[in-house]
Structures are given as C-alpha cells and as structure tokens.
Design a protein around this motif. Structure first.
Motif, PDB file in Angstrom:
ATOM      1  N   GLN A  72      41.606  45.585  38.515  1.00 39.75           N
ATOM      2  CA  GLN A  72      41.814  45.162  39.901  1.00 39.75           C
ATOM      3  C   GLN A  72      40.487  44.706  40.511  1.00 39.75           C
ATOM      4  O   GLN A  72      40.429  43.707  41.235  1.00 39.75           O
ATOM      5  CB  GLN A  72      42.393  46.320  40.718  1.00 39.75           C
ATOM      6  CG  GLN A  72      42.566  46.027  42.199  1.00 39.75           C
ATOM      7  CD  GLN A  72      43.575  44.918  42.459  1.00 39.75           C
ATOM      8  OE1 GLN A  72      44.738  45.025  42.117  1.00 39.75           O
ATOM      9  NE2 GLN A  72      43.118  43.831  43.057  1.00 39.75           N
ATOM     10  N   ASP A  73      39.430  45.434  40.213  1.00 33.78           N
ATOM     11  CA  ASP A  73      38.108  45.046  40.703  1.00 33.78           C
ATOM     12  C   ASP A  73      37.701  43.680  40.154  1.00 33.78           C
ATOM     13  O   ASP A  73      37.065  42.884  40.858  1.00 33.78           O
ATOM     14  CB  ASP A  73      37.057  46.087  40.295  1.00 33.78           C
ATOM     15  CG  ASP A  73      37.163  47.367  41.099  1.00 33.78           C
ATOM     16  OD1 ASP A  73      36.627  48.393  40.644  1.00 33.78           O
ATOM     17  OD2 ASP A  73      37.775  47.338  42.179  1.00 33.78           O
ATOM     18  N   SER A  74      38.062  43.425  38.915  1.00 35.69           N
ATOM     19  CA  SER A  74      37.665  42.148  38.320  1.00 35.69           C
ATOM     20  C   SER A  74      38.399  40.979  38.975  1.00 35.69           C
ATOM     21  O   SER A  74      37.850  39.884  39.101  1.00 35.69           O
ATOM     22  CB  SER A  74      37.900  42.157  36.807  1.00 35.69           C
ATOM     23  OG  SER A  74      39.270  42.165  36.498  1.00 35.69           O
ATOM     24  N   GLN A  78      39.198  40.884  42.112  1.00 37.31           N
ATOM     25  CA  GLN A  78      38.445  40.689  43.357  1.00 37.31           C
ATOM     26  C   GLN A  78      37.141  39.952  43.081  1.00 37.31           C
ATOM     27  O   GLN A  78      36.727  39.071  43.847  1.00 37.31           O
ATOM     28  CB  GLN A  78      38.154  42.049  44.000  1.00 37.31           C
ATOM     29  CG  GLN A  78      37.478  41.972  45.358  1.00 37.31           C
ATOM     30  CD  GLN A  78      38.359  41.315  46.410  1.00 37.31           C
ATOM     31  OE1 GLN A  78      39.557  41.550  46.445  1.00 37.31           O
ATOM     32  NE2 GLN A  78      37.769  40.485  47.238  1.00 37.31           N
ATOM     33  N   ASP A  79      36.500  40.310  41.984  1.00 35.46           N
ATOM     34  CA  ASP A  79      35.258  39.641  41.612  1.00 35.46           C
ATOM     35  C   ASP A  79      35.488  38.149  41.369  1.00 35.46           C
ATOM     36  O   ASP A  79      34.695  37.300  41.788  1.00 35.46           O
ATOM     37  CB  ASP A  79      34.670  40.270  40.343  1.00 35.46           C
ATOM     38  CG  ASP A  79      34.225  41.704  40.550  1.00 35.46           C
ATOM     39  OD1 ASP A  79      34.290  42.485  39.584  1.00 35.46           O
ATOM     40  OD2 ASP A  79      33.821  42.047  41.683  1.00 35.46           O
ATOM     41  N   ALA A 117      37.803  36.340  42.666  1.00 32.53           N
ATOM     42  CA  ALA A 117      38.058  35.718  43.963  1.00 32.53           C
ATOM     43  C   ALA A 117      36.751  35.400  44.685  1.00 32.53           C
ATOM     44  O   ALA A 117      36.641  34.412  45.407  1.00 32.53           O
ATOM     45  CB  ALA A 117      38.936  36.633  44.818  1.00 32.53           C
ATOM     46  N   ASN A 118      35.767  36.265  44.474  1.00 31.81           N
ATOM     47  CA  ASN A 118      34.452  36.079  45.101  1.00 31.81           C
ATOM     48  C   ASN A 118      33.506  35.255  44.234  1.00 31.81           C
ATOM     49  O   ASN A 118      32.319  35.132  44.543  1.00 31.81           O
ATOM     50  CB  ASN A 118      33.811  37.449  45.376  1.00 31.81           C
ATOM     51  CG  ASN A 118      34.591  38.255  46.397  1.00 31.81           C
ATOM     52  OD1 ASN A 118      35.219  37.682  47.278  1.00 31.81           O
ATOM     53  ND2 ASN A 118      34.566  39.563  46.276  1.00 31.81           N
ATOM     54  N   LYS A 170      30.157  48.826  40.012  1.00 29.68           N
ATOM     55  CA  LYS A 170      30.314  49.036  41.449  1.00 29.68           C
ATOM     56  C   LYS A 170      28.963  49.234  42.127  1.00 29.68           C
ATOM     57  O   LYS A 170      28.697  48.669  43.193  1.00 29.68           O
ATOM     58  CB  LYS A 170      31.193  50.266  41.695  1.00 29.68           C
ATOM     59  CG  LYS A 170      32.681  50.067  41.396  1.00 29.68           C
ATOM     60  CD  LYS A 170      33.422  51.374  41.590  1.00 29.68           C
ATOM     61  CE  LYS A 170      34.917  51.250  41.356  1.00 29.68           C
ATOM     62  NZ  LYS A 170      35.617  50.564  42.434  1.00 29.68           N
TER      63      LYS A 170
END
Lengths: 154, 91
Positions: free
Chosen positions: A87-89, A91-92, A94-95, B78
């Motif tokens: 999920q973090d990736s 978002q990454d 997207a940014n 993070k």
C-alpha cells in the motif's frame, strides 16, 4: 490492445504471470506503464491480505500446539505487513517516489521470508506446503511489480 | 560526506543484505543507527514525534537508535521518507 502489456511484461522476471495478471484486469487496456505497476501491486496486496486471513483462520482450528499457534500468528502479521508495505508503494508511485516504491515492494517481498524463518526457529514445526506455495506466489508478484517499476522513466 | 549520504548508502546496502536469507535477523548496524539519530536531531524531532510520523510506537525508534531492532526495510523506507533521504537516482 495488449501491446503495451506485452512490452512491459517482457522486462519482468515472470512474463506469463505478468501478462495473465495484467490482462485479466479490466482497467489494464487504458493503463500506462505506471498504471500497470499499480495494478500489479494491487494484485500483490490482495494476495498478501488473503494469505494473512488464511493464516488467521488456521489459528481458529483446535490445536494444543501453542508453538504452532504462536508462529501462525506471527506469520499472519507478517503477511499483513506485506500488504501494508505494498500500500505504501502505491502511494509512493502516486508521488513519483519510484525509489521508495521499489524499496517498499522489496520490503513486502521480504515479509514472507520472515514468516518462513519463524518456522525454522522450531525444528519440530514443518513449513506447510500450501504456505510455501503462497510465499512463492507473493514473491513472484513482487518481482513482476519491481520489474515494471525498474523500467519506468526515473 | 553528509550524514544523509551515509544513510542513503546504508539503505542501499541494507536493501541488498535483506535479500540474503542469512541476514533476516540482522541487527541495525552502528552506522545506520547513528545516521537515523543524527537525521532526526537535524530535523529537531523527538523520538516520539518521529515515531508518530511513521505511524509506529516510540519504542520502534528507540530500538533502531539503540541498535536493538531487527532490520526491517519497510521501517527503513518509512524513516527515509520522513527524514528526507533520497535513496538514489536510477538513471
């Protein structure tokens, strides 16, 4: 038009997995390479979450083996974390932080190893064959996603 | 070399190390724990504040900075983002 999917998948470790996975997604015909990466990561998230749920369900089975239950719980958590990392990736991506996207997928790919390692700590516990299959499945999905990202323009 | 450059380097090294099975339970290397602490202080953040930024308990930061934590590339990622570390330019 599957030409973009084919070109994209040629740069990944598992062409057949890549092509069949992307082709089956209804949004892939309109996706750019980054969108294809997002689709693949989404498939990975589903896979990781499914495995976590599967492991959690095994905890409900009657068993006196407290060690096994402890390890299964640990593994369920690890696969859940893998989903979080994926999920973090997303978002990454997207940014346009492609380096971190790649890193978080690498992290997601490593969580199954942590689960496997947990079983190895107890020689008496056999690593379930179906879990080994799920481990490989998630790793291969991550490899495909990483291959796609590796070929984005960054 | 700026502290963050060292951190970037370590992230890359760690990324490779974490792909080796025998390193699954590797502790945080000294250079990395120092880099994290230095980067946090450069941004004038407390351990609790940094932990909150990565949605983790303060204990996680304490363990990373004390070297007690087991390496976790997800956590490192993070931390890197929050601390402003740029991992690398691919091309």
């Amino acid at each position: 038009d599957s030409s973009l999917i084919k070109r994209t998948c040629k740069n990944t470790k598992y062409y057949n997995l890549c092509f069949s996975s992307l082709k089956s997604d209804p949004s892939s015909p309109n996706a750019d390479p980054k969108g294809l990466a997002v689709i693949m990561i989404g498939i990975g998230m589903t896979n990781a979450t499914s495995t976590s749920s599967y492991l959690s369900s095994k905890l409900l089975s009657p068993s006196n083996n407290t060690t096994l239950k402890r390890v299964l719980k640990e593994c369920a958590d690890k696969y859940s974390y893998a989903g979080d990392a994926l999920q973090d990736s997303v978002q990454d991506l997207a940014n346009e932080a492609y380096d971190y996207a790649y890193m978080h997928i690498t992290a997601a790919k490593d969580y199954p190893n942590a689960c496997h390692n947990a079983f190895k700590r107890y020689p008496g516990l056999a690593y379930p064959r179906d879990l080994a299959s799920r481990e490989d499945g998630l790793k291969h999905i991550c490899d495909v996603a990483m291959g796609i990202i590796d070929n984005l323009d960054w | 070399m700026h502290i963050l450059d060292s951190y970037n380097m370590l992230c890359l090294i760690d990324g490779k190390l974490l792909n080796r099975r025998e390193n699954y339970d590797e502790k945080v290397p000294t250079e990395l724990k120092k880099a994290i602490m230095q980067a946090r202080m450069d941004k004038k953040l407390t351990q609790s504040q940094l932990a909150q930024l990565i949605n983790k308990k303060p204990q996680v930061i304490q363990e990373y900075e004390s070297g007690k934590a087991i390496l976790n590339q997800h956590i490192i990622g993070k931390l890197g983002k929050v601390l402003g570390a740029k991992l690398r330019d691919k091309k």
